[in-house]
Design an enzyme around this catalytic site. Structure first.
Site, PDB file in Angstrom:
ATOM      1  N   LYS A  63       0.383 -10.026   8.489  1.00 53.38           N
ATOM      2  CA  LYS A  63       0.634  -8.632   8.835  1.00 53.38           C
ATOM      3  C   LYS A  63      -0.689  -8.110   9.384  1.00 53.38           C
ATOM      4  CE  LYS A  63       1.776  -4.070   6.962  1.00 53.38           C
ATOM      5  NZ  LYS A  63       1.975  -3.244   5.737  1.00 53.38           N
ATOM      6  N   ILE A  92       6.116  -4.920   9.759  1.00 55.55           N
ATOM      7  CA  ILE A  92       6.334  -4.344   8.426  1.00 55.55           C
ATOM      8  C   ILE A  92       5.965  -2.883   8.567  1.00 55.55           C
ATOM      9  CG2 ILE A  92       5.639  -4.313   6.008  1.00 55.55           C
ATOM     10  CD1 ILE A  92       5.198  -7.319   6.177  1.00 55.55           C
ATOM     11  N   TYR A 135     -13.551  -3.672  -0.732  1.00 59.07           N
ATOM     12  CA  TYR A 135     -14.689  -3.137  -1.489  1.00 59.07           C
ATOM     13  C   TYR A 135     -15.856  -4.119  -1.599  1.00 59.07           C
ATOM     14  CZ  TYR A 135     -17.431  -0.524  -4.870  1.00 59.07           C
ATOM     15  OH  TYR A 135     -18.456   0.160  -5.495  1.00 59.07           O
ATOM     16  N   ARG A 165      -8.625   0.069   5.621  1.00 61.99           N
ATOM     17  CA  ARG A 165      -8.562   0.222   4.171  1.00 61.99           C
ATOM     18  C   ARG A 165      -9.527  -0.702   3.434  1.00 61.99           C
ATOM     19  NH1 ARG A 165      -4.558   3.271   2.036  1.00 61.99           N
ATOM     20  NH2 ARG A 165      -2.855   3.928   3.398  1.00 61.99           N
ATOM     21  N   THR A 218       0.826  -1.207   0.000  1.00 62.08           N
ATOM     22  CA  THR A 218       0.000   0.000   0.000  1.00 62.08           C
ATOM     23  C   THR A 218       0.860   1.258   0.000  1.00 62.08           C
ATOM     24  OG1 THR A 218      -1.654  -1.197   1.289  1.00 62.08           O
ATOM     25  CG2 THR A 218      -1.865   1.186   1.201  1.00 62.08           C
ATOM     26  N   TYR A 231      -2.576 -10.156   4.973  1.00 62.39           N
ATOM     27  CA  TYR A 231      -2.533  -8.754   5.383  1.00 62.39           C
ATOM     28  C   TYR A 231      -3.940  -8.313   5.752  1.00 62.39           C
ATOM     29  CZ  TYR A 231      -1.536  -3.687   5.020  1.00 62.39           C
ATOM     30  OH  TYR A 231      -1.398  -2.338   5.261  1.00 62.39           O
TER      31      TYR A 231
END
Length: 295
Positions: free
Chosen positions: A163, A205, A109, A140, A46, A135
C-alpha cells in the site's frame, strides 16, 4: 492475491458517547461497504484509530467485522508498529484464520535505515501465517521506504503487495516497472488511486471509498478496464470531498461523512478531535449536491 484487486476500504472504528466501541454502527458500516460494491475490507488500520484502541477493543472490532462480513468479502487486518518483536508476538497470538492478509506499516518514530526497514519486514514475513501487505506512508512514519527497498522485499514469497502512500507517482512508477509480476501495487491515497491504477496498479485501500462505496468502486473498476475518460469524470466529481475529508485529519473527515449519512457519530479518540461544525456543514452540502447529480 486476486482478493486484493480493486477497491479495499480502511474501516473506521465508530464510538459511542462514552468512547466505547459502537458495535451496531460498525455493523452498519460494514453492510454499507459490502452493498456498495467494494472488493475487500481492511480492519484496524490508521483510519480505524488502531493506536488508541486497547487489545480488548481490537478484538471486539475484529469479531464484529468477521461476524458481519460472514465470509462475503476478503478481509485484511492491520498489524504493524515500530517494535518488530512485539508485532511478531501478536502474529503468533492472534487468531488470523478469517483474514486473507496482514497490512503492516513501515516503522515510525525510531526512523530505521532502509536496511532496518528491510530486516523488519523480512522478520515479520517469516513469522506471519498470512501474506503481508507493506504499508509506506512517510507523512505519518517520518521516513520513506524507497522503491529499491520495496522491490527487494517483493522477492519474499510471503510479501505480496504494498500500500504505497508516498504521494510520489515517480516512486510508484518505479515500483510498478520493477516489481515481480505477481506483486501488487495498491494506492494508499485517494487522490492518486486512479492514476496508480491506470499506471498498472492493482487498486486502492481507500478512506473515502467506505463513505461513497458505489461511486468510488465504479471509478476504480473503470480505471482497471482502461476507461480513463469515464473514470476521470468520476475522479473530478469527487475530488473536492477527497480534499475535505483530510483537511482536519483522518478519520475526523470520513466520520463526518458517516454522521451525515446517519451511520455513526463523528467522535474520535484523543489526541484526535472531532471535525469542526464548519467542515461538517461543507461535507454535508457536498454530499447532497453529489447525490443530486449521481442519483
Amino acid at each position: 492475491m486476486e482478493q486484493l484487486m480493486g477497491t479495499g476500504v480502511a474501516l473506521v472504528t465508530p464510538f459511542n458517547e462514552d468512547f466505547s466501541i459502537d458495535v451496531n454502527a460498525l455493523e452498519q458500516i460494514v453492510e454499507h461497504c459490502i452493498k456498495g460494491g467494494v472488493d475487500y475490507l481492511v480492519a484496524l488500520g490508521t483510519t480505524g484509530e488502531s493506536v488508541t484502541l486497547s487489545k480488548t477493543d481490537k478484538q471486539l472490532v475484529m469479531d464484529t467485522v468477521i461476524k458481519t462480513n460472514a465470509g462475503r468479502l476478503p478481509l485484511v487486518l492491520g498489524v504493524g508498529g515500530n517494535n518488530t518483536a512485539a508485532i511478531i508476538e501478536d502474529l503468533t497470538i492472534l487468531d488470523l484464520s478469517e483474514f486473507d492478509a496482514i497490512l503492516s506499516v513501515s516503522p515510525y518514530y525510531n526512523k530505521p535505515t532502509q536496511e532496518g526497514v528491510y530486516q523488519h519486514f523480512n522478520a515479520i514475513a517469516q513469522a506471519s501465517p498470512k501474506p503481508i501487505i507493506l504499508y509506506n506512508v512517510p507523512s505519518r512514519t517520518g521516513s520513506n521506504m524507497l522503491a529499491e527497498t520495496t522491490l527487494r522485499l517483493a522477492n519474499n514469497p510471503n510479501i505480496v503487495a504494498i500500500k504505497e502512500a508516498s504521494g510520489d507517482m515517480i516512486q510508484i512508477d518505479r515500483i510498478i516497472k520493477g516489481k515481480p509480476e505477481d506483486f501488487l501495487v495498491i494506492a494508499g491515497d485517494d487522490f492518486n488511486a486512479l492514476p496508480t491504477v491506470l499506471a498498472g496498479g492493482a487498486g486502492v485501500i481507500s478512506v473515502l471509498g467506505q463513505g461513497l462505496p458505489n461511486i468510488f468502486s465504479e471509478m476504480i473498476q473503470l480505471g482497471r478496464q482502461g476507461n480513463s475518460d469515464d473514470a476521470y469524470e468520476i475522479h473530478h466529481a469527487i475530488l473536492p470531498i477527497m480534499d475535505m475529508i483530510f483537511e482536519e485529519g483522518n478519520p475526523a473527515g470520513i466520520k463526518s461523512i458517516f454522521e451525515s449519512l446517519g451511520l455513526c457519530s463523528a467522535l474520535v479518540r484523543l489526541p484526535l478531535v472531532e471535525a469542526t461544525s464548519k467542515l461538517k456543514s461543507r461535507i454535508s452540502s457536498f454530499l447532497k449536491s453529489l447525490n443530486r447529480v449521481h442519483a
